[in-house]
Motif scaffolding. Sequence first.
Motif, PDB file in Angstrom:
ATOM      1  N   LEU A 145       0.839  -1.217   0.000  1.00  0.00           N
ATOM      2  CA  LEU A 145       0.000   0.000   0.000  1.00  0.00           C
ATOM      3  C   LEU A 145       0.867   1.257   0.000  1.00  0.00           C
ATOM      4  CD1 LEU A 145      -2.866  -1.101   2.444  1.00  0.00           C
ATOM      5  CD2 LEU A 145      -2.960  -0.951  -0.053  1.00  0.00           C
ATOM      6  N   SER A 146       2.006   1.196   0.686  1.00  0.00           N
ATOM      7  CA  SER A 146       2.908   2.365   0.726  1.00  0.00           C
ATOM      8  C   SER A 146       3.512   2.655  -0.641  1.00  0.00           C
ATOM      9  CB  SER A 146       4.053   2.127   1.705  1.00  0.00           C
ATOM     10  OG  SER A 146       3.541   1.859   2.972  1.00  0.00           O
ATOM     11  N   GLN A 147       3.513   1.626  -1.507  1.00  0.00           N
ATOM     12  CA  GLN A 147       4.113   1.826  -2.835  1.00  0.00           C
ATOM     13  C   GLN A 147       3.113   2.357  -3.859  1.00  0.00           C
ATOM     14  OE1 GLN A 147       5.713  -2.100  -3.390  1.00  0.00           O
ATOM     15  NE2 GLN A 147       7.633  -1.600  -2.356  1.00  0.00           N
ATOM     16  N   LEU A 148       1.861   2.494  -3.457  1.00  0.00           N
ATOM     17  CA  LEU A 148       0.862   3.036  -4.385  1.00  0.00           C
ATOM     18  C   LEU A 148       1.156   4.508  -4.660  1.00  0.00           C
ATOM     19  CD1 LEU A 148      -2.403   1.505  -2.862  1.00  0.00           C
ATOM     20  CD2 LEU A 148      -1.410   0.944  -5.096  1.00  0.00           C
ATOM     21  N   PRO A 149       0.681   5.030  -5.806  1.00  0.00           N
ATOM     22  CA  PRO A 149       0.880   6.454  -6.082  1.00  0.00           C
ATOM     23  C   PRO A 149       0.377   7.311  -4.923  1.00  0.00           C
ATOM     24  CG  PRO A 149      -0.137   5.346  -7.961  1.00  0.00           C
ATOM     25  CD  PRO A 149      -0.071   4.338  -6.856  1.00  0.00           C
ATOM     26  N   TYR A 150       1.037   8.397  -4.667  1.00  0.00           N
ATOM     27  CA  TYR A 150       0.702   9.410  -3.650  1.00  0.00           C
ATOM     28  C   TYR A 150       1.047   8.990  -2.213  1.00  0.00           C
ATOM     29  CZ  TYR A 150      -2.346  10.313  -7.625  1.00  0.00           C
ATOM     30  OH  TYR A 150      -2.833  10.458  -8.880  1.00  0.00           O
ATOM     31  N   LEU A 151       1.303   7.708  -1.996  1.00  0.00           N
ATOM     32  CA  LEU A 151       1.451   7.256  -0.609  1.00  0.00           C
ATOM     33  C   LEU A 151       2.887   6.989  -0.198  1.00  0.00           C
ATOM     34  CD1 LEU A 151      -1.648   4.889  -0.351  1.00  0.00           C
ATOM     35  CD2 LEU A 151      -1.415   7.201   0.533  1.00  0.00           C
ATOM     36  N   SER A 152       3.840   7.180  -1.140  1.00  0.00           N
ATOM     37  CA  SER A 152       5.222   6.848  -0.778  1.00  0.00           C
ATOM     38  C   SER A 152       5.838   7.919   0.121  1.00  0.00           C
ATOM     39  CB  SER A 152       6.060   6.634  -2.035  1.00  0.00           C
ATOM     40  OG  SER A 152       6.158   7.846  -2.747  1.00  0.00           O
ATOM     41  N   SER A 153       5.391   9.181  -0.017  1.00  0.00           N
ATOM     42  CA  SER A 153       5.879  10.220   0.897  1.00  0.00           C
ATOM     43  C   SER A 153       4.905  11.399   0.876  1.00  0.00           C
ATOM     44  CB  SER A 153       7.282  10.698   0.497  1.00  0.00           C
ATOM     45  OG  SER A 153       7.185  11.523  -0.648  1.00  0.00           O
ATOM     46  N   ILE A 154       4.991  12.221   1.895  1.00  0.00           N
ATOM     47  CA  ILE A 154       4.087  13.370   1.977  1.00  0.00           C
ATOM     48  C   ILE A 154       4.398  14.356   0.846  1.00  0.00           C
ATOM     49  CG2 ILE A 154       3.486  15.382   3.428  1.00  0.00           C
ATOM     50  CD1 ILE A 154       3.815  13.453   5.862  1.00  0.00           C
ATOM     51  N   ASP A 155       5.685  14.510   0.542  1.00  0.00           N
ATOM     52  CA  ASP A 155       6.059  15.414  -0.556  1.00  0.00           C
ATOM     53  C   ASP A 155       5.496  14.923  -1.884  1.00  0.00           C
ATOM     54  OD1 ASP A 155       7.339  17.256   0.961  1.00  0.00           O
ATOM     55  OD2 ASP A 155       9.338  16.371   0.733  1.00  0.00           O
ATOM     56  N   GLU A 156       5.580  13.597  -2.091  1.00  0.00           N
ATOM     57  CA  GLU A 156       5.071  13.042  -3.350  1.00  0.00           C
ATOM     58  C   GLU A 156       3.567  13.282  -3.451  1.00  0.00           C
ATOM     59  OE1 GLU A 156       4.173   9.054  -4.089  1.00  0.00           O
ATOM     60  OE2 GLU A 156       3.677   9.771  -6.096  1.00  0.00           O
TER      61      GLU A 156
END
Length: 301
Positions: free
Chosen positions: A39-50
Amino acid sequence: MLDFSLDSLFPEHGRHEFLENYLGHTPVIQHDHPYLKELSQLPYLSSIDELFQSWPDQVNAYQKGTADEVNSLEVSSSEAQKLYKDQGAGLFFDDPNRFIPELNPYLEQLRTELGLAPFTYSRSLIYLIAAGKGTHAHFDQNINFIFQIKGTKKWWLAPNETVANPLERYTIGHEASPELSSYAERPFPQEFPTEKAIEIELRPGSLLFLPKGVWHKTFAESGSLSLNFTFTPPSWADLLLSLLRSRLIQSPHWRETAHLLGDSEYGPHSEAHFQQLIQELSTDVQSWKADEILEFILKQD
Ligand SMILES: [Fe+2]
């Protein structure tokens, strides 16, 4: 693709135990979930900046005052970033499943697992809450599954003794709608019912099932990113009403204009006619079969 069956989502509880809790409106928590990595690798979820850089739509930001969606405003992604960094404004990003198609089968599998009717409103949401901030006390009308992706967040959960099975959300300190008030069993509390609450901490990899109607408030101990799956399913009343109209309008008498209401000459005739229709319906209803109605509804899937 991840398996969103209840057995896989709540491996420590299993489907049966989960459903017993679900039916009792009891929250269920699964820490250290094996799906965190995917789930962390889904778009938008890898970092707050992303999330800020690539989110393609408006963002909802809590305004000063009550930290809750009841007091939120839609802003651009860059404005949201500024509000988050400068003021610690809580943010939520609506329906990421519009941009992450992988989420739709998860929503669909979970809806089917819970046996919710096809016209359930299923959606996902991303919440971003700054360290030291939280969400004001409220309850929701929807069924909620919350995956904590980043940061730790405290939650306080309390049973709802004000209104059972609410059909809309309510935030403490705000006015309840006339409809919600009409079926509340007692006045809405002025404060969160702390004495009946449990406190839990969600950390990356925690999954919380939050039943509809449960009072909750949160506090982020560090910048908190979570992915929610929510379902607003029809009630039995909604289910029946969805069928009732399609059934009634088969008759030219029910399709007739409801007219001359209160007219001194023709009003009594209109009223008698309506009474006759109600009478006929009450006879007809006795032959209605739940299994046939449900079969019809499930066919629409
Ligand atoms: Fe909520």
